[in-house]
Design an enzyme around this catalytic site. Sequence first.
Site, mmCIF file in Angstrom:
data_model
loop_
_atom_site.group_PDB
_atom_site.id
_atom_site.type_symbol
_atom_site.label_atom_id
_atom_site.label_comp_id
_atom_site.label_asym_id
_atom_site.label_seq_id
_atom_site.Cartn_x
_atom_site.Cartn_y
_atom_site.Cartn_z
ATOM 1 C CB SER A 10 54.607 33.411 49.847
ATOM 2 O OG SER A 10 53.357 34.023 49.577
ATOM 3 C CE1 TYR A 41 58.240 33.424 51.629
ATOM 4 C CE2 TYR A 41 58.270 34.533 49.504
ATOM 5 C CZ TYR A 41 58.636 33.463 50.295
ATOM 6 O OH TYR A 41 59.394 32.445 49.766
ATOM 7 N N GLY A 42 54.514 38.523 53.870
ATOM 8 C CA GLY A 42 54.269 39.955 54.086
ATOM 9 C C GLY A 42 54.599 40.470 55.472
ATOM 10 C CB CYS A 73 55.365 36.819 45.212
ATOM 11 S SG CYS A 73 55.346 37.297 46.954
ATOM 12 C CG ASN A 74 52.649 42.532 44.035
ATOM 13 O OD1 ASN A 74 52.683 43.458 43.243
ATOM 14 N ND2 ASN A 74 51.758 41.559 43.925
ATOM 15 C CB CYS A 188 48.844 40.933 47.675
ATOM 16 S SG CYS A 188 49.038 39.240 48.271
ATOM 17 C CB THR A 189 49.925 37.354 43.194
ATOM 18 O OG1 THR A 189 50.690 36.723 44.245
ATOM 19 C CG2 THR A 189 50.839 38.223 42.348
ATOM 20 C CG HIS A 190 47.678 35.217 48.251
ATOM 21 N ND1 HIS A 190 49.043 35.347 48.118
ATOM 22 C CD2 HIS A 190 47.468 33.991 48.813
ATOM 23 C CE1 HIS A 190 49.633 34.251 48.579
ATOM 24 N NE2 HIS A 190 48.703 33.417 49.008
HETATM 25 N N1 DGL Z 1 51.226 36.755 47.087
HETATM 26 C C1 DGL Z 1 52.196 37.579 47.723
HETATM 27 C C2 DGL Z 1 52.291 38.963 47.097
HETATM 28 O O1 DGL Z 1 51.959 39.167 45.951
HETATM 29 C C3 DGL Z 1 52.221 37.748 49.205
HETATM 30 C C4 DGL Z 1 51.605 36.857 50.166
HETATM 31 C C5 DGL Z 1 52.373 36.739 51.465
HETATM 32 O O2 DGL Z 1 52.327 37.661 52.315
HETATM 33 O O3 DGL Z 1 53.030 35.728 51.590
HETATM 34 O O4 DGL Z 1 52.747 39.883 47.715
#
Ligand code: DGL
Length: 274
Positions: A10, A41-42, A73-74, A188-190
């Site tokens: 995302s 996205y979450g 992205c999870n 979450c990859t962030h």
């Molecule tokens: N990086 C995304 C993940 O691994 C999520 C970030 C978002 O909420 O957009 O879930």
Amino acid sequence: MVGPILVFDSGVGGLSVANSLRQHYPDAAMCYACDNAWLPYGLRDDEALAERIVAVCQAAVDACQASVLVVACNTASTLALEGLRQTLSIPVIGTVPAIKPAALISQTRHIGLLATTATVNRPYTQSLVDDFASDCRVSKIAADALVTEAEAWLAGATLSEARLNQALLPLWQAMRATPALDTVVLGCTHFPLLKPVLASLAPISVQWVDSGDAIARRVGQVANILASGSSDGRCYTTAAADPLVDGFAQYGFQAPQRLILSGSEAVVYGAGRP
Ligand code: DGL
């Protein structure tokens, strides 16, 4: 045809996965795409999001002629992997919270899952817990604010310890529970982008586990890795991303180009969207 590895998220979170891929395959051709128009996205509705993810990934795969898609992205993977695999003709590698590896190393049998609200609540996540950590206490903690912090940080802002501590309070409390939590899944990859800061703020020392290495190993199993190519380093976004140019460059990606979705999708997703 052998094209680049396309890493999708995302936002900037997938850069943590791109980093793991570069460590495993330093010469691999890689492109990056993110749907920053719909970030985060979450907190979005599942049905609209599932369609959106397929549309954006399809457009990005076409743009760079990727040979493998890594959904870094999870939140997207726990929702849209099936749709992506039905639509795309290339291998699709997803990201799921590293609950299995965490359960293998936890001594106290108390694990934390730090993720977005969507990932914390998805049945897919609960099935991972049931399958791989049924003898563990799993404290699931939604920390969507960390996504915003990571995005701002990569755009050059200073991290706010106060905001981080506020978002992480439930995790700090779980670390003090009995039995104490000793392993945290960064679901979450962030979040791996913030790992040094998280470790410095945590009240006790714990093991932080993410999925980057496992994804990189999986890519090597299913894809031919292209050593170089004309699209290597390209970066695609769905909204303006000027403040992120330096951040993308730190991870080896060029200044972002705007990804154009096909006509009907642009209409569907352009209208009434926040
Ligand atoms: N990086 C995304 C993940 O691994 C999520 C970030 C978002 O909420 O957009 O879930």
